[in-house]
Design a protein around this motif. Structure first.
Motif, mmCIF file in Angstrom:
data_model
loop_
_atom_site.group_PDB
_atom_site.id
_atom_site.type_symbol
_atom_site.label_atom_id
_atom_site.label_comp_id
_atom_site.label_asym_id
_atom_site.label_seq_id
_atom_site.Cartn_x
_atom_site.Cartn_y
_atom_site.Cartn_z
ATOM 1 N N TYR A 111 0.824 -1.209 0.000
ATOM 2 C CA TYR A 111 0.000 0.000 0.000
ATOM 3 C C TYR A 111 0.858 1.258 0.000
ATOM 4 C CZ TYR A 111 -3.319 -3.621 1.102
ATOM 5 O OH TYR A 111 -4.066 -4.776 1.052
ATOM 6 N N SER A 112 2.036 1.126 -0.582
ATOM 7 C CA SER A 112 2.947 2.265 -0.738
ATOM 8 C C SER A 112 3.255 2.453 -2.216
ATOM 9 C CB SER A 112 4.248 2.016 0.039
ATOM 10 O OG SER A 112 3.987 1.806 1.405
ATOM 11 N N ASP A 113 3.374 3.706 -2.623
ATOM 12 C CA ASP A 113 3.724 4.001 -4.012
ATOM 13 C C ASP A 113 5.210 3.790 -4.268
ATOM 14 O OD1 ASP A 113 1.101 4.827 -4.729
ATOM 15 O OD2 ASP A 113 1.477 6.775 -3.808
ATOM 16 N N LEU A 114 6.018 3.993 -3.228
ATOM 17 C CA LEU A 114 7.463 3.880 -3.366
ATOM 18 C C LEU A 114 8.063 3.548 -2.008
ATOM 19 C CD1 LEU A 114 10.012 4.297 -5.177
ATOM 20 C CD2 LEU A 114 10.016 6.683 -4.414
ATOM 21 N N VAL A 115 9.002 2.585 -2.007
ATOM 22 C CA VAL A 115 9.708 2.207 -0.788
ATOM 23 C C VAL A 115 11.145 2.702 -0.904
ATOM 24 C CG1 VAL A 115 10.410 0.310 0.709
ATOM 25 C CG2 VAL A 115 8.248 0.170 -0.542
ATOM 26 N N ILE A 116 11.609 3.444 0.071
ATOM 27 C CA ILE A 116 12.973 3.995 0.058
ATOM 28 C C ILE A 116 13.803 3.259 1.103
ATOM 29 C CG2 ILE A 116 14.379 6.064 0.386
ATOM 30 C CD1 ILE A 116 10.847 6.749 -0.325
ATOM 31 N N LEU A 117 14.904 2.639 0.655
ATOM 32 C CA LEU A 117 15.712 1.808 1.536
ATOM 33 C C LEU A 117 17.196 2.100 1.352
ATOM 34 C CD1 LEU A 117 13.931 -1.632 0.909
ATOM 35 C CD2 LEU A 117 13.643 -0.141 2.900
ATOM 36 N N PRO A 118 18.009 1.781 2.355
ATOM 37 C CA PRO A 118 19.466 1.900 2.194
ATOM 38 C C PRO A 118 20.004 0.733 1.383
ATOM 39 C CG PRO A 118 18.965 1.000 4.342
ATOM 40 C CD PRO A 118 17.640 1.339 3.715
ATOM 41 N N LEU A 119 21.273 0.797 0.996
ATOM 42 C CA LEU A 119 21.892 -0.309 0.278
ATOM 43 C C LEU A 119 21.790 -1.583 1.116
ATOM 44 C CD1 LEU A 119 25.200 1.223 -1.166
ATOM 45 C CD2 LEU A 119 23.132 0.637 -2.417
ATOM 46 N N PRO A 120 21.348 -2.694 0.513
ATOM 47 C CA PRO A 120 21.211 -3.934 1.289
ATOM 48 C C PRO A 120 22.518 -4.687 1.480
ATOM 49 C CG PRO A 120 20.466 -4.295 -0.954
ATOM 50 C CD PRO A 120 20.816 -2.833 -0.846
ATOM 51 N N TYR A 121 23.559 -4.283 0.739
ATOM 52 C CA TYR A 121 24.846 -4.966 0.833
ATOM 53 C C TYR A 121 25.910 -3.990 1.318
ATOM 54 C CZ TYR A 121 22.257 -7.979 -2.373
ATOM 55 O OH TYR A 121 21.288 -8.759 -2.952
ATOM 56 N N GLY A 122 26.971 -4.542 1.896
ATOM 57 C CA GLY A 122 28.083 -3.712 2.326
ATOM 58 C C GLY A 122 28.297 -3.773 3.817
ATOM 59 N N LYS A 123 29.210 -2.943 4.293
ATOM 60 C CA LYS A 123 29.586 -2.926 5.699
ATOM 61 C C LYS A 123 28.393 -2.585 6.588
ATOM 62 C CE LYS A 123 32.915 -0.837 8.905
ATOM 63 N NZ LYS A 123 34.008 0.158 9.062
ATOM 64 N N GLY A 124 28.208 -3.384 7.627
ATOM 65 C CA GLY A 124 27.134 -3.130 8.573
ATOM 66 C C GLY A 124 25.788 -3.668 8.156
ATOM 67 N N ARG A 125 25.721 -4.300 6.972
ATOM 68 C CA ARG A 125 24.451 -4.832 6.488
ATOM 69 C C ARG A 125 24.390 -6.333 6.721
ATOM 70 N NH1 ARG A 125 21.196 -0.907 6.867
ATOM 71 N NH2 ARG A 125 22.221 1.005 6.222
ATOM 72 N N GLY A 126 23.191 -6.830 7.031
ATOM 73 C CA GLY A 126 23.007 -8.240 7.301
ATOM 74 C C GLY A 126 21.990 -8.867 6.373
ATOM 75 N N VAL A 127 21.703 -10.130 6.621
ATOM 76 C CA VAL A 127 20.772 -10.854 5.764
ATOM 77 C C VAL A 127 19.377 -10.232 5.802
ATOM 78 C CG1 VAL A 127 20.174 -12.492 7.591
ATOM 79 C CG2 VAL A 127 19.895 -13.159 5.204
ATOM 80 N N GLU A 128 19.032 -9.577 6.918
ATOM 81 C CA GLU A 128 17.710 -8.972 7.017
ATOM 82 C C GLU A 128 17.552 -7.780 6.079
ATOM 83 O OE1 GLU A 128 20.317 -7.310 10.283
ATOM 84 O OE2 GLU A 128 19.850 -9.282 9.456
ATOM 85 N N ASP A 129 18.636 -7.074 5.767
ATOM 86 C CA ASP A 129 18.555 -5.929 4.854
ATOM 87 C C ASP A 129 18.212 -6.385 3.438
ATOM 88 O OD1 ASP A 129 19.485 -3.493 6.493
ATOM 89 O OD2 ASP A 129 21.017 -4.990 6.940
ATOM 90 N N GLU A 130 18.848 -7.462 3.002
ATOM 91 C CA GLU A 130 18.518 -8.025 1.696
ATOM 92 C C GLU A 130 17.085 -8.546 1.683
ATOM 93 O OE1 GLU A 130 20.313 -11.288 -1.513
ATOM 94 O OE2 GLU A 130 21.099 -11.191 0.531
ATOM 95 N N ALA A 131 16.669 -9.184 2.777
ATOM 96 C CA ALA A 131 15.317 -9.723 2.868
ATOM 97 C C ALA A 131 14.265 -8.620 2.798
ATOM 98 C CB ALA A 131 15.161 -10.522 4.160
ATOM 99 N N ILE A 132 14.547 -7.470 3.409
ATOM 100 C CA ILE A 132 13.612 -6.346 3.372
ATOM 101 C C ILE A 132 13.442 -5.836 1.939
ATOM 102 C CG2 ILE A 132 13.334 -3.916 4.034
ATOM 103 C CD1 ILE A 132 14.632 -4.698 6.749
ATOM 104 N N THR A 133 14.562 -5.671 1.236
ATOM 105 C CA THR A 133 14.506 -5.183 -0.144
ATOM 106 C C THR A 133 13.728 -6.134 -1.031
ATOM 107 O OG1 THR A 133 16.662 -4.120 0.146
ATOM 108 C CG2 THR A 133 15.905 -4.437 -2.111
ATOM 109 N N GLU A 134 14.006 -7.418 -0.919
ATOM 110 C CA GLU A 134 13.325 -8.409 -1.753
ATOM 111 C C GLU A 134 11.852 -8.528 -1.382
ATOM 112 O OE1 GLU A 134 15.489 -12.052 -1.695
ATOM 113 O OE2 GLU A 134 17.174 -11.231 -2.833
#
Length: 281
Positions: A111-134
């Motif tokens: 129910y959102s027109d656009l989702v804004i997220l940080p980079l899912p990969y890189g320093k300080g990022r975990g598996v949950e960041d990739e999961a959120i993006t996907e």
């Protein structure tokens, strides 16, 4: 045409200010509402336990997840508080297990027109960041704007590169990015090494360009040779050459498993993005 409902998700304080600032700029420019979701993620997947230990493990994991949710919520509130006072926004906090994260994020992204997220990969990022993006892209069926650590230079990008490979994903991305494309001074449709016998062999990108122009987009086509090992490297060089403010591309043309193991244009771009990347699937 504009985005009216924006969503951002944070599962840690890191990067919250840059992502929220980017979302706030877009919300202000398009008179939109920004929803922020703070996630506490229980990453334990208990397969077995000794008698009497299971409850202790679960309680400790949930306590840690609740603490992370409070930290993420505080970071989101602080970041929103640093924006213009006219920003319309709301903050919600949720604790979830990693396995249920997809449903939690998708329920908001739908129910959102656009989702804004940080980079899912890189320093300080975990598996949950990739999961959120996907989750936002696939189950949420929402376009995602991935913001690099440096944030965005403008809420209304003037120079946009649109990666075109005749795929369904690329066409969906072009349509979903229309509010940005129509406001740009230049949209360059970039075709890298088009097939000699494809359906657009005589005019690569021509039909898409025609579609966009009829919507008032200032579009042009640039056909590039694949002079570097990876398509992502060719796109990165082109972004730099035209001083682009944004890249628009289809997400995960191959299976996510194949991209994770063998690599792909989507993952390669997200690992090294220097400009905001607009994704849709």
């Amino acid at each position: 045409m504009a985005y009216k409902s924006l969503l951002t998700v944070a599962c840690s304080p890191e990067g919250a200010l840059g992502t929220v600032s980017a979302a706030a700029q877009i919300a202000t420019a398009m008179d939109a509402h920004l929803d922020a979701l703070a996630l506490g993620v229980d990453r334990t997947q208990v397969g077995y336990s000794y008698v009497g230990s299971g409850a202790v493990v679960i309680a400790a994991a949930m306590e840690r997840a609740e603490g992370e949710a409070r930290e993420a919520e505080a970071a989101l509130n602080a970041a929103i508080g640093a924006q213009v006072p006219t920003l319309r926004s709301s903050v919600e906090s949720v604790v979830t297990q990693l396995g249920a994260l997809t449903d939690v994020v998708a329920a908001r992204a739908r129910y959102s027109d656009l989702v804004i997220l940080p980079l899912p990969y890189g320093k300080g990022r975990g598996v949950e960041d990739e999961a959120i993006t996907e989750a936002a892209l696939f189950e949420g069926m929402a376009p995602v704007l991935v913001v690099p650590p440096g944030g965005i230079t403008t809420a209304q990008p003037k120079r946009i590169v649109l990666a075109w490979n005749q795929s369904r994903e690329a066409l969906v991305a072009a349509r979903r990015a229309m509010p940005f494309l129509k406001r740009a001074d230049m949209v360059q449709i970039v075709v890298v090494d088009p097939p000699a016998h494809g359906p657009e062999r005589s005019d690569p990108g021509g039909q898409l360009c025609q579609l966009l122009v009829r919507h008032g987009v200032r579009a042009e086509v640039s056909v590039l040779a694949r002079t570097l090992p990876r398509i992502s490297e060719v796109l990165t060089r082109q972004l730099r050459d035209v001083n682009a403010d944004m890249l628009v591309m289809g997400a995960y043309g191959h299976s996510r498993f194949r991209e994770a193991i063998m690599g792909g244009a989507t993952r390669d771009m997200l690992e090294n993005a220097q400009v905001p990347v607009f994704l849709a699937h």
